[in-house]
Design an enzyme around this catalytic site. Sequence first.
Site, PDB file in Angstrom:
ATOM      1  N   GLY A 200       0.823  -1.207   0.000  1.00  0.00           N
ATOM      2  CA  GLY A 200       0.000   0.000   0.000  1.00  0.00           C
ATOM      3  C   GLY A 200       0.858   1.258   0.000  1.00  0.00           C
ATOM      4  O   GLY A 200       0.529   2.250  -0.657  1.00  0.00           O
ATOM      5  N   THR A 201       1.952   1.213   0.714  1.00  0.00           N
ATOM      6  CA  THR A 201       2.838   2.378   0.803  1.00  0.00           C
ATOM      7  C   THR A 201       3.376   2.744  -0.578  1.00  0.00           C
ATOM      8  O   THR A 201       3.379   3.926  -0.960  1.00  0.00           O
ATOM      9  CB  THR A 201       4.013   2.076   1.767  1.00  0.00           C
ATOM     10  OG1 THR A 201       3.471   1.730   3.041  1.00  0.00           O
ATOM     11  CG2 THR A 201       4.947   3.262   1.901  1.00  0.00           C
TER      12      THR A 201
ATOM     13  N   ASN B  54      -7.347   4.146   9.512  1.00  0.00           N
ATOM     14  CA  ASN B  54      -6.866   2.886  10.080  1.00  0.00           C
ATOM     15  C   ASN B  54      -7.002   2.827  11.596  1.00  0.00           C
ATOM     16  O   ASN B  54      -7.122   1.757  12.176  1.00  0.00           O
ATOM     17  CB  ASN B  54      -5.406   2.633   9.669  1.00  0.00           C
ATOM     18  CG  ASN B  54      -4.527   3.840   9.834  1.00  0.00           C
ATOM     19  OD1 ASN B  54      -4.802   4.901   9.262  1.00  0.00           O
ATOM     20  ND2 ASN B  54      -3.485   3.723  10.619  1.00  0.00           N
TER      21      ASN B  54
ATOM     22  N   GLN C 175      -7.632   0.458   4.000  1.00  0.00           N
ATOM     23  CA  GLN C 175      -8.480  -0.110   5.060  1.00  0.00           C
ATOM     24  C   GLN C 175      -9.916  -0.345   4.606  1.00  0.00           C
ATOM     25  O   GLN C 175     -10.675  -1.014   5.295  1.00  0.00           O
ATOM     26  CB  GLN C 175      -8.481   0.809   6.297  1.00  0.00           C
ATOM     27  CG  GLN C 175      -7.148   0.876   7.010  1.00  0.00           C
ATOM     28  CD  GLN C 175      -6.756  -0.438   7.693  1.00  0.00           C
ATOM     29  OE1 GLN C 175      -7.557  -1.353   7.869  1.00  0.00           O
ATOM     30  NE2 GLN C 175      -5.485  -0.545   8.081  1.00  0.00           N
TER      31      GLN C 175
ATOM     32  N   SER D  32      -3.883  -2.742  -0.337  1.00  0.00           N
ATOM     33  CA  SER D  32      -2.791  -3.546   0.215  1.00  0.00           C
ATOM     34  C   SER D  32      -3.292  -4.963   0.492  1.00  0.00           C
ATOM     35  O   SER D  32      -4.335  -5.141   1.127  1.00  0.00           O
ATOM     36  CB  SER D  32      -2.293  -2.898   1.510  1.00  0.00           C
ATOM     37  OG  SER D  32      -1.385  -3.761   2.146  1.00  0.00           O
ATOM     38  N   GLY D  33      -2.539  -5.958   0.044  1.00  0.00           N
ATOM     39  CA  GLY D  33      -2.975  -7.349   0.160  1.00  0.00           C
ATOM     40  C   GLY D  33      -3.167  -7.828   1.586  1.00  0.00           C
ATOM     41  O   GLY D  33      -4.122  -8.541   1.893  1.00  0.00           O
ATOM     42  N   HIS D  34      -2.254  -7.419   2.485  1.00  0.00           N
ATOM     43  CA  HIS D  34      -2.281  -8.029   3.820  1.00  0.00           C
ATOM     44  C   HIS D  34      -3.375  -7.483   4.733  1.00  0.00           C
ATOM     45  O   HIS D  34      -3.519  -7.931   5.866  1.00  0.00           O
ATOM     46  CB  HIS D  34      -0.908  -7.925   4.497  1.00  0.00           C
ATOM     47  CG  HIS D  34      -0.500  -6.563   4.961  1.00  0.00           C
ATOM     48  ND1 HIS D  34      -0.488  -6.234   6.294  1.00  0.00           N
ATOM     49  CD2 HIS D  34      -0.071  -5.475   4.301  1.00  0.00           C
ATOM     50  CE1 HIS D  34      -0.056  -4.984   6.426  1.00  0.00           C
ATOM     51  NE2 HIS D  34       0.208  -4.505   5.233  1.00  0.00           N
TER      52      HIS D  34
ATOM     53  N   THR E 120      10.253  -7.875 -11.874  1.00  0.00           N
ATOM     54  CA  THR E 120       9.594  -9.170 -12.117  1.00  0.00           C
ATOM     55  C   THR E 120       8.448  -9.362 -11.131  1.00  0.00           C
ATOM     56  O   THR E 120       8.602  -9.125  -9.930  1.00  0.00           O
ATOM     57  CB  THR E 120      10.628 -10.317 -11.993  1.00  0.00           C
ATOM     58  OG1 THR E 120      11.679 -10.046 -12.927  1.00  0.00           O
ATOM     59  CG2 THR E 120      10.006 -11.669 -12.286  1.00  0.00           C
TER      60      THR E 120
ATOM     61  N   CYS F  22       5.267   4.431  21.904  1.00  0.00           N
ATOM     62  CA  CYS F  22       6.388   4.758  22.778  1.00  0.00           C
ATOM     63  C   CYS F  22       7.583   5.164  21.912  1.00  0.00           C
ATOM     64  O   CYS F  22       8.293   4.325  21.375  1.00  0.00           O
ATOM     65  CB  CYS F  22       6.753   3.556  23.634  1.00  0.00           C
ATOM     66  SG  CYS F  22       7.928   3.984  24.922  1.00  0.00           S
TER      67      CYS F  22
HETATM   68  N1  PLP Z   1      -2.562   3.140   4.332  1.00  0.00           N
HETATM   69  C1  PLP Z   1      -3.275   2.739   5.383  1.00  0.00           C
HETATM   70  C2  PLP Z   1      -4.560   3.450   5.705  1.00  0.00           C
HETATM   71  C3  PLP Z   1      -2.837   1.682   6.175  1.00  0.00           C
HETATM   72  O1  PLP Z   1      -3.559   1.301   7.239  1.00  0.00           O
HETATM   73  C4  PLP Z   1      -1.636   1.038   5.836  1.00  0.00           C
HETATM   74  C5  PLP Z   1      -1.098  -0.050   6.686  1.00  0.00           C
HETATM   75  O2  PLP Z   1      -1.257  -0.046   7.896  1.00  0.00           O
HETATM   76  C6  PLP Z   1      -0.926   1.481   4.711  1.00  0.00           C
HETATM   77  C7  PLP Z   1      -1.427   2.527   3.976  1.00  0.00           C
HETATM   78  C8  PLP Z   1       0.354   0.845   4.300  1.00  0.00           C
HETATM   79  O3  PLP Z   1       0.139  -0.398   3.669  1.00  0.00           O
HETATM   80  P1  PLP Z   1       1.361  -1.420   3.520  1.00  0.00           P
HETATM   81  O4  PLP Z   1       1.619  -1.990   4.859  1.00  0.00           O
HETATM   82  O5  PLP Z   1       0.877  -2.441   2.535  1.00  0.00           O
HETATM   83  O6  PLP Z   1       2.513  -0.638   2.980  1.00  0.00           O
END
Ligand code: PLP
Length: 394
Positions: A71-72, A150, A178, A198-200, A236, A324
């Site tokens: 996602g980033t 999130n 999200q 984002s897949g995870h 790839t 923290c």
């Molecule tokens: N954007 C949001 C709103 C998220 O909650 C997250 C992950 O916590 C991300 C982006 C980043 O996704 P990734 O972990 O796949 O880089």
Amino acid sequence: MKTIYMDNNATTQVAREVVEVMLPYFHDLYGNPSSMHSFGGQVGRKLREAREQVARLIGASPEEIIFTSCGTESDNAAIRSALMSQPGKRHVVTSRVEHPAVKGLCTQLVHEGYRVTEVGVDSEGRLDMDQYKRSLTSETAVVSLMWANNETGVIFPVEEAARMARSRGILFHSDAVQAVGKIPINMQESVMDMLSISGHKLHGPKGIGVLYLRKGTKFYPYLIGGHQEQGRRAGTENTPSIIGLGKACELAAQNMEAENTRVKELRDKLEETLLARVPRSRVNGDRVHRLPNTSNISFEYVEGEGILLMMDEHGICASSGSACTSGSLQPSHVLRAMGVPFTMAHGSIRFSLSVYNTEEEIDYVIDRLPPILEQLRSMSPYWTAGEGACASQG
Ligand code: PLP
């Protein structure tokens, strides 16, 4: 001890069905999908199927799907491309509560000489639409607003915001990491130009993401090299993960109904019971316009990290709204932007459920958490100095 996992906004368990479809593509079917031979070609066909599965979940066409590493990367690629395609425009509009994937990039953009406006939110985490409207100028290249937060699960009126941007000729990107898989999304009915996935976060593997790019949108690739993804993202392809993500999207479409009924009911039971049983507790964020799986609750006069540690002893996994850093507990930028009082922000816990949670697990947390809070409060000088007297106010 059984693990009670209620931290699904951090990451999700990869669905068993997803693991199954991925496995052959590590050891047996390891060909390169770009190869001319049929050994690679069969992987290419599977990638096309995965692209269609992802597209179907968000009402897009397969050519609008670009596979990325997370996602980033999708967020960075979208915003950077929008800026590169319009060199005369050096202004970005975003919000104060974005994920660091957008927020951190915007800080970097300021260092590079761009102007960034972070639109504020109210005490419920709702976007200040008047400020948003005022922030759009002829200099604005792109708007980047998250679909759902999130930490609180609060859903922004992204379609309305996108229409405002579109009417002024401004590109619109949404970090929907999200939201995808939890609430219905249809890009055919949308005017947004770009969207991150984002897949995870939807029971797919880690290290795989998607950038949706509306057909006809000018795009400057973030990673330059090979011709993969029609020259829009070199490297790839991560074939097992792409295939896994396709399956995860198919499952997410099937589970959407349960997410919005059963999961929501479980979340509401957890939330309402804790609010009733624990004095001086409250929900952070708009409870109506919210993801069905997320509840961010503040328990006044306790440290979130203390709660997490004690819940961990009972096998319960959640997150806190404070981090923290450098020895001091700093409430999250999201809760600070909402103006959540200091004593509340410090004791905030985010529960984020999934279709794998059960009612027994909710009952377990409802049973274990109130005594933990009582114990922590009995050690708090603020609580014992008299605030405990307020306990009956709820
Ligand atoms: N954007 C949001 C709103 C998220 O909650 C997250 C992950 O916590 C991300 C982006 C980043 O996704 P990734 O972990 O796949 O880089």
